[in-house]
Scaffold this active site. Structure first.
Site, PDB file in Angstrom:
ATOM      1  CE  LYS A 199      -2.972   7.963   3.739  1.00  0.00           C
ATOM      2  NZ  LYS A 199      -3.956   7.161   3.099  1.00  0.00           N
TER       3      LYS A 199
ATOM      4  CG  ASP B 115       5.100   6.337   5.615  1.00  0.00           C
ATOM      5  OD1 ASP B 115       4.461   7.413   5.563  1.00  0.00           O
ATOM      6  OD2 ASP B 115       4.887   5.369   4.866  1.00  0.00           O
TER       7      ASP B 115
ATOM      8  CE1 TYR C  19       0.656  -0.357   0.297  1.00  0.00           C
ATOM      9  CE2 TYR C  19      -0.219   1.796   0.890  1.00  0.00           C
ATOM     10  CZ  TYR C  19       0.075   0.852  -0.072  1.00  0.00           C
ATOM     11  OH  TYR C  19      -0.197   1.109  -1.391  1.00  0.00           O
TER      12      TYR C  19
HETATM   13  N1  PMP Z   1       2.535   5.554   3.692  1.00  0.00           N
HETATM   14  C1  PMP Z   1       1.523   5.327   4.538  1.00  0.00           C
HETATM   15  C2  PMP Z   1       1.798   5.218   6.006  1.00  0.00           C
HETATM   16  C3  PMP Z   1       0.219   5.191   4.042  1.00  0.00           C
HETATM   17  O1  PMP Z   1      -0.784   4.953   4.888  1.00  0.00           O
HETATM   18  C4  PMP Z   1       0.004   5.309   2.652  1.00  0.00           C
HETATM   19  C5  PMP Z   1      -1.375   5.167   2.036  1.00  0.00           C
HETATM   20  N2  PMP Z   1      -2.396   4.846   2.825  1.00  0.00           N
HETATM   21  C6  PMP Z   1       1.092   5.551   1.824  1.00  0.00           C
HETATM   22  C7  PMP Z   1       2.352   5.673   2.381  1.00  0.00           C
HETATM   23  C8  PMP Z   1       0.930   5.686   0.344  1.00  0.00           C
HETATM   24  O2  PMP Z   1       0.258   6.854   0.047  1.00  0.00           O
HETATM   25  P1  PMP Z   1      -0.538   7.001  -1.350  1.00  0.00           P
HETATM   26  O3  PMP Z   1      -1.696   6.085  -1.272  1.00  0.00           O
HETATM   27  O4  PMP Z   1      -0.907   8.447  -1.372  1.00  0.00           O
HETATM   28  O5  PMP Z   1       0.423   6.642  -2.426  1.00  0.00           O
END
Ligand code: PMP
Length: 427
Positions: free
Chosen positions: A267, A239, A144
């Site tokens: 985060k 990511d 994700y």
């Molecule tokens: N990349 C990863 C690996 C994530 O876990 C998340 C959200 N959990 C995102 C991108 C997207 O981040 P956001 O919810 O702050 O848009």
């Protein structure tokens, strides 16, 4: 457990907000029941509108590595807010946070702050496409990377939770540029490179997958991705929105000693305020406007409150022993769960990487989305409800990580293990 007020609020919320929430997994659809409406968090605990108290393992899905309302972060944000909430003009705070991140993650020579992980990955891909002059990207099933159009293909997290691997509303012309491989399968990526010569701009990967539950990379996986992308002149994008400053100070790339071309963060680096960031090699980042042609902007980007919370959080994390303490707490939790399981006939697997942990309701350690999806999600839902009734707020999905924070005390871990043992017994 009484949830009357949360029930009322959930009813009311559904009149105005689709599903009563602003992010799907919060609605407890996969586990059933009423989501507690939270009024307060302190340390390892959250409190709901009916006065119930929970030991929290969601921790806002990762940012709160220090626990809720850490006094040093709260104090710094209070001081910052008195000086104004947003300027839309440069501040020194952005340099400070950039410097901290760049010295912790040397591959991030330059960085751009945004307001969410979604913006970070979306913009990093735009940049990778511009830099390589190619359109296609490779992602992994169950990975994700936020909800940008081209990334909602075979997605993990809420898409896996709700069994919606793809989303309507994404033009097929767009999704065609997203190629998907199984996680931990570099051969599949090699085949894609052979099938689409000169067309793949980047491979984007969670170096430690945490959106199909926690699935660590197998020994050669990330190294193979590094050599393949090098060989075919594509970019490797890590990511690290979850793993950044979570699995160690810096990110997974420091642990595995692999240098990606671009890194996405979010985060933890925002300390619980809305932040994302992407960064990497100077020559690539210099393609961003205003010095280069690739456009990306944000009204609240580099927001002073968010920068302040991030700076304070990273300061605390940089103190000696912080990650050892996290490791010890998470390890104690894992050992307690494994011990509770040993006397039972449940076929479960505990998957942990640093302070990220998933109890998979399947008997083999998943290595990719296909194996993770074997999990018995109905049994997980019963487990989840038992834990909630015992005052443990576990992620309401089989396909998410539980987050251990520095605020989780020995006593918290012990009471969690005993609640988990009880929940196992009841299954
Ligand atoms: N990349 C990863 C690996 C994530 O876990 C998340 C959200 N959990 C995102 C991108 C997207 O981040 P956001 O919810 O702050 O848009």
């Amino acid at each position: 457990m009484k949830l009357e007020r949360s029930q009322e609020l959930f009813q009311e919320a559904q009149r105005y907000l689709p599903g009563g929430v602003d992010s799907p997994v919060r609605a407890f659809k996969a586990v059933g029941g009423t989501p507690p409406f939270i009024v307060k968090g302190q340390g390892s605990r959250i409190y709901d509108a009916d006065g119930n108290e929970y030991v929290d393992y969601v921790c806002s899905w990762g940012p709160l590595i220090l626990g809720h309302a850490h006094p040093q972060v709260v104090e710094a944000v209070k001081r910052a807010i008195e000086r104004g909430t947003s300027f839309g003009a440069p501040t020194e705070l952005e340099i400070t946070l950039a410097r901290i991140i760049s010295s912790a993650i040397p591959s991030v020579e330059m960085i751009r702050f945004v307001s969410s992980g979604t913006e970070a990955t979306m913009s990093a891909l735009r940049l990778a496409r511009a830099f390589t002059g190619r359109d296609k990207i490779v992602k992994f099933a169950g990975g994700y990377h936020g909800h940008a159009d081209g990334l909602l293909v075979k997605g993990g997290s809420g898409l896996a939770t709700l069994s919606l691997p793809d989303s309507p509303g994404v033009p097929s012309s767009y999704a065609q540029n997203t190629l998907v491989a199984p996680y931990n399968n570099a051969d599949a990526v090699a085949q894609l490179f052979q099938r689409y010569p000169g067309e793949i701009a980047a491979v984007i990967v969670e170096p430690v997958a945490a959106n199909m539950g926690v699935v660590p990379p197998q020994p050669d996986f990330l190294g193979s991705l590094r050599s393949l992308t090098g060989q075919f002149d594509a970019l490797l994008i890590f990511d690290e929105v979850i793993s950044g400053f979570r699995v160690t100070y810096g990110g997974a790339q420091n642990l595995f000693k692999i240098t990606p071309d671009l890194t996405c963060l979010g985060k933890v680096i925002g300390g619980g305020l809305p932040v994302g960031a992407y960064g990497g090699r100077r020559e690539i980042m210099e393609m961003m406007a205003p010095i280069g042609p690739v456009y990306q902007a944000g009204t609240l980007s580099g927001n002073p409150l968010a920068m302040t919370a991030g700076i304070e959080t990273l300061k605390i994390l940089s103190q000696p022993g912080a990650y050892q303490r996290l490791e010890d707490a998470a390890n104690r939790l894992e050992e307690g769960i494994v011990k509770a399981l040993s006397s039972l006939k449940l076929n479960l697997t505990v998957s942990r990487f640093a302070s990220l942990l998933t109890i998979f309701f399947t008997d083999n350690q998943p290595v990719d989305y296909q194996s993770a999806a074997q999990a018995d999600t109905k049994l997980f839902a019963r487990f989840f409800q038992q834990l909630l009734a015992e005052g443990i707020y576990w992620p309401p999905s089989q396909f998410e990580a539980a987050f251990v924070s520095l605020a989780h005390s020995d006593a918290d871990i012990e009471s969690t293990i005993s609640a988990i043992g009880k929940a196992f017994d009841s299954l």
